[in-house]
Write a protein that holds these residues in place. Structure first.
Motif, mmCIF file in Angstrom:
data_model
loop_
_atom_site.group_PDB
_atom_site.id
_atom_site.type_symbol
_atom_site.label_atom_id
_atom_site.label_comp_id
_atom_site.label_asym_id
_atom_site.label_seq_id
_atom_site.Cartn_x
_atom_site.Cartn_y
_atom_site.Cartn_z
ATOM 1 N N ILE A 79 0.864 -1.182 0.000
ATOM 2 C CA ILE A 79 0.000 0.000 0.000
ATOM 3 C C ILE A 79 0.894 1.223 0.000
ATOM 4 O O ILE A 79 1.934 1.239 0.677
ATOM 5 C CB ILE A 79 -0.897 0.020 1.252
ATOM 6 C CG1 ILE A 79 -1.822 -1.181 1.265
ATOM 7 C CG2 ILE A 79 -1.701 1.317 1.323
ATOM 8 C CD1 ILE A 79 -2.932 -1.129 0.275
ATOM 9 N N TYR A 80 0.481 2.240 -0.740
ATOM 10 C CA TYR A 80 1.259 3.476 -0.820
ATOM 11 C C TYR A 80 0.448 4.657 -0.296
ATOM 12 O O TYR A 80 -0.781 4.668 -0.384
ATOM 13 C CB TYR A 80 1.678 3.753 -2.262
ATOM 14 C CG TYR A 80 2.480 2.642 -2.893
ATOM 15 C CD1 TYR A 80 1.885 1.715 -3.746
ATOM 16 C CD2 TYR A 80 3.838 2.510 -2.622
ATOM 17 C CE1 TYR A 80 2.620 0.692 -4.319
ATOM 18 C CE2 TYR A 80 4.582 1.486 -3.192
ATOM 19 C CZ TYR A 80 3.963 0.587 -4.029
ATOM 20 O OH TYR A 80 4.689 -0.440 -4.592
ATOM 21 N N LEU A 81 1.168 5.631 0.218
ATOM 22 C CA LEU A 81 0.563 6.911 0.560
ATOM 23 C C LEU A 81 1.415 7.995 -0.086
ATOM 24 O O LEU A 81 2.528 8.264 0.374
ATOM 25 C CB LEU A 81 0.471 7.116 2.071
ATOM 26 C CG LEU A 81 -0.260 8.385 2.499
ATOM 27 C CD1 LEU A 81 -1.756 8.275 2.165
ATOM 28 C CD2 LEU A 81 -0.071 8.660 3.990
ATOM 29 N N GLN A 82 0.907 8.558 -1.150
ATOM 30 C CA GLN A 82 1.592 9.664 -1.820
ATOM 31 C C GLN A 82 1.205 10.958 -1.116
ATOM 32 O O GLN A 82 0.018 11.282 -1.030
ATOM 33 C CB GLN A 82 1.203 9.725 -3.298
ATOM 34 C CG GLN A 82 1.827 10.874 -4.064
ATOM 35 C CD GLN A 82 3.330 10.735 -4.193
ATOM 36 O OE1 GLN A 82 3.834 9.659 -4.480
ATOM 37 N NE2 GLN A 82 4.050 11.831 -3.994
ATOM 38 N N MET A 83 2.192 11.679 -0.637
ATOM 39 C CA MET A 83 1.950 12.897 0.130
ATOM 40 C C MET A 83 2.568 14.066 -0.618
ATOM 41 O O MET A 83 3.788 14.107 -0.797
ATOM 42 C CB MET A 83 2.538 12.769 1.527
ATOM 43 C CG MET A 83 2.074 11.530 2.276
ATOM 44 S SD MET A 83 2.609 11.501 4.000
ATOM 45 C CE MET A 83 4.383 11.441 3.792
ATOM 46 N N ASN A 84 1.741 14.981 -1.052
ATOM 47 C CA ASN A 84 2.190 16.171 -1.772
ATOM 48 C C ASN A 84 1.878 17.425 -0.960
ATOM 49 O O ASN A 84 1.076 17.389 -0.030
ATOM 50 C CB ASN A 84 1.502 16.253 -3.126
ATOM 51 C CG ASN A 84 1.817 15.076 -4.022
ATOM 52 O OD1 ASN A 84 2.911 14.509 -3.976
ATOM 53 N ND2 ASN A 84 0.863 14.693 -4.864
ATOM 54 N N SER A 85 2.503 18.507 -1.338
ATOM 55 C CA SER A 85 2.276 19.803 -0.680
ATOM 56 C C SER A 85 2.375 19.666 0.836
ATOM 57 O O SER A 85 1.515 20.145 1.585
ATOM 58 C CB SER A 85 0.904 20.364 -1.073
ATOM 59 O OG SER A 85 0.803 20.514 -2.470
#
Length: 123
Positions: A79-85
Motif C-alpha cells: 500500500i502506498y501513501l503519496q503525500m504532496n504539498s
C-alpha cells in the motif's frame, strides 16, 4: 498473522512530496482494509487515509484531502501513501494498519500495525 513494514519517511521541505510504502507479509494484502495513521509528539494517533479490501473505496481526513493519495498494488502486496504539498503540521510518525472492518479512520478497528516511519517537514 499479517505483518506490516512501513518505509519512505524522511526529512522534506514544506511544499515537498514523499511516498510512503506499507509492505505486507504473512497474508495477501487484498484481504484487509488498510489504514494510514499518524502520531505527532504529545498528540493522539489520528487517521489519515484508508482503502477497503473489496471495492478499493478510499477515505481521507479533511486535513489531507487533495494532498494525499492512497493506493494499493496487490501484485506487490504493498500500500502506498503519496503525500504532496507537505506542511510542517504533517510532521509525525506514520503507521499503516490492517483490519477486517472496512475502510475507516477509527484506529480501534485495526488489529495489525507496523512500527512506523518518521516524516519531518521542515525548512
Amino acid at each position: 498473522q499479517l505483518q506490516l513494514v512501513e518505509s519512505g519517511g524522511g526529512l522534506v521541505q514544506p511544499g515537498g512530496s514523499l511516498r510512503l510504502s506499507c509492505a505486507a507479509s504473512g497474508f495477501t494484502l487484498d484481504a484487509y482494509a488498510i489504514g494510514w495513521f499518524r502520531q505527532a509528539p504529545g498528540k493522539e494517533r489520528e487517521g489519515v487515509s484508508c482503502i477497503s479490501s473489496s471495492d478499493g473505496r478510499t477515505s481521507y481526513a479533511d486535513s489531507v484531502k487533495g494532498r494525499f493519495t492512497i493506493s494499493r498494488d496487490n501484485a506487490k502486496n504493498t500500500i502506498y501513501l503519496q503525500m504532496n504539498s507537505l506542511e510542517p503540521e504533517d510532521t509525525a510518525v506514520y503507521y499503516c494498519a490492517g483490519g477486517f472492518y472496512g475502510c475507516t479512520l477509527f484506529r480501534h478497528r485495526y488489529a495489525y500495525w507496523g512500527q512506523g516511519t518518521q516524516v519531518t517537514v521542515s525548512s
